[in-house]
Design an enzyme around this catalytic site. Structure first.
Site, mmCIF file in Angstrom:
data_model
loop_
_atom_site.group_PDB
_atom_site.id
_atom_site.type_symbol
_atom_site.label_atom_id
_atom_site.label_comp_id
_atom_site.label_asym_id
_atom_site.label_seq_id
_atom_site.Cartn_x
_atom_site.Cartn_y
_atom_site.Cartn_z
ATOM 1 N N HIS A 80 61.847 89.979 15.444
ATOM 2 C CA HIS A 80 63.192 90.250 15.774
ATOM 3 C C HIS A 80 64.044 91.717 15.767
ATOM 4 O O HIS A 80 64.218 92.398 16.138
ATOM 5 C CB HIS A 80 64.063 89.719 15.372
ATOM 6 C CG HIS A 80 64.018 87.155 15.037
ATOM 7 N ND1 HIS A 80 63.687 86.626 14.166
ATOM 8 C CD2 HIS A 80 63.948 87.008 16.216
ATOM 9 C CE1 HIS A 80 63.452 85.879 15.137
ATOM 10 N NE2 HIS A 80 63.564 85.938 16.311
ATOM 11 N N LYS A 96 71.765 71.347 12.427
ATOM 12 C CA LYS A 96 70.633 71.454 12.244
ATOM 13 C C LYS A 96 70.356 71.960 10.767
ATOM 14 O O LYS A 96 70.524 72.820 10.610
ATOM 15 C CB LYS A 96 70.318 73.166 13.655
ATOM 16 C CG LYS A 96 68.690 73.283 13.639
ATOM 17 C CD LYS A 96 68.838 74.387 14.446
ATOM 18 C CE LYS A 96 67.098 74.678 15.087
ATOM 19 N NZ LYS A 96 67.099 76.177 15.612
ATOM 20 N N ARG A 153 57.017 85.744 23.932
ATOM 21 C CA ARG A 153 55.938 86.470 22.906
ATOM 22 C C ARG A 153 54.719 85.522 23.771
ATOM 23 O O ARG A 153 53.742 86.299 23.757
ATOM 24 C CB ARG A 153 56.086 85.139 21.456
ATOM 25 C CG ARG A 153 56.278 86.269 20.485
ATOM 26 C CD ARG A 153 56.662 85.516 18.877
ATOM 27 N NE ARG A 153 57.111 84.050 19.513
ATOM 28 C CZ ARG A 153 56.866 82.687 18.813
ATOM 29 N NH1 ARG A 153 55.930 82.974 17.774
ATOM 30 N NH2 ARG A 153 57.509 81.911 19.280
ATOM 31 N N SER A 198 60.043 82.197 13.070
ATOM 32 C CA SER A 198 60.500 81.735 12.082
ATOM 33 C C SER A 198 60.112 80.256 11.554
ATOM 34 O O SER A 198 60.466 79.952 10.711
ATOM 35 C CB SER A 198 61.923 81.413 12.733
ATOM 36 O OG SER A 198 63.145 82.864 13.031
#
Length: 159
Positions: free
Chosen positions: A19, A43, A92, A129
């Site tokens: 990031h 979440k 990615r 992450s």
């Protein structure tokens, strides 16, 4: 002249060196970046909102062109509300590309806001992450995967 402001939306649980690389590279393309942390109270996250905001703000404490803000709406609505002309996204993998292209098309159609995509640098493509959170759960060293400010947040939590 109107500032070229971009938002970089995500959960950032935690903010990784991947990031960081995207933000640093994007600063060569826009005047300001608002790292936009989406608030989703349903979440389950590893780091609290406060910890995520504090570690990212600490990371960019000497970069006035970077801000951190929370939002709990559609990303494009938030971008419009703060007069951002762009959405920054990183890719990615090819599956990332498919998803991001569809989102960019919808966002542009809804609001005219453009998405620009930076490819993750090869040395960071394996970092996510979710992988970092899994390593944390098993007590593994994550120092290669997150900025020092995130590591500091973890050390503060443990003391």
């Amino acid at each position: 002249m109107e500032k070229r402001r971009a938002i970089f939306p995500g959960t950032f649980d935690p903010f990784t060196v991947g990031h960081q690389s995207l933000v640093d590279r994007a600063l060569t393309l826009v005047d300001e970046i608002v790292i936009s942390i989406g608030v989703n109270l349903t979440k389950k996250t590893y780091f609290s909102l406060e910890e995520r905001v504090a570690s990212i703000e600490q990371l960019y404490r000497n970069e006035p062109r970077v801000q951190v803000m929370l939002y709990d709406s559609l990303t494009v609505d938030f971008a419009k509300r703060i007069d951002a002309r762009f959405i920054l996204r990183g890719i990615r993998t090819m599956s990332d590309f498919e998803y991001e292209k569809h989102m960019a098309d919808v966002n542009r159609e809804l609001t005219g806001i453009e998405t620009f995509i930076l490819f993750t640098e090869p040395e960071y493509t394996h970092i996510s992450s979710s992988i970092v959170r899994e390593l944390l759960q098993y007590g593994k060293d994550i120092s290669r995967f997150v900025p020092q400010e995130v590591q500091y947040t973890l050390k503060q939590r443990k003391s």
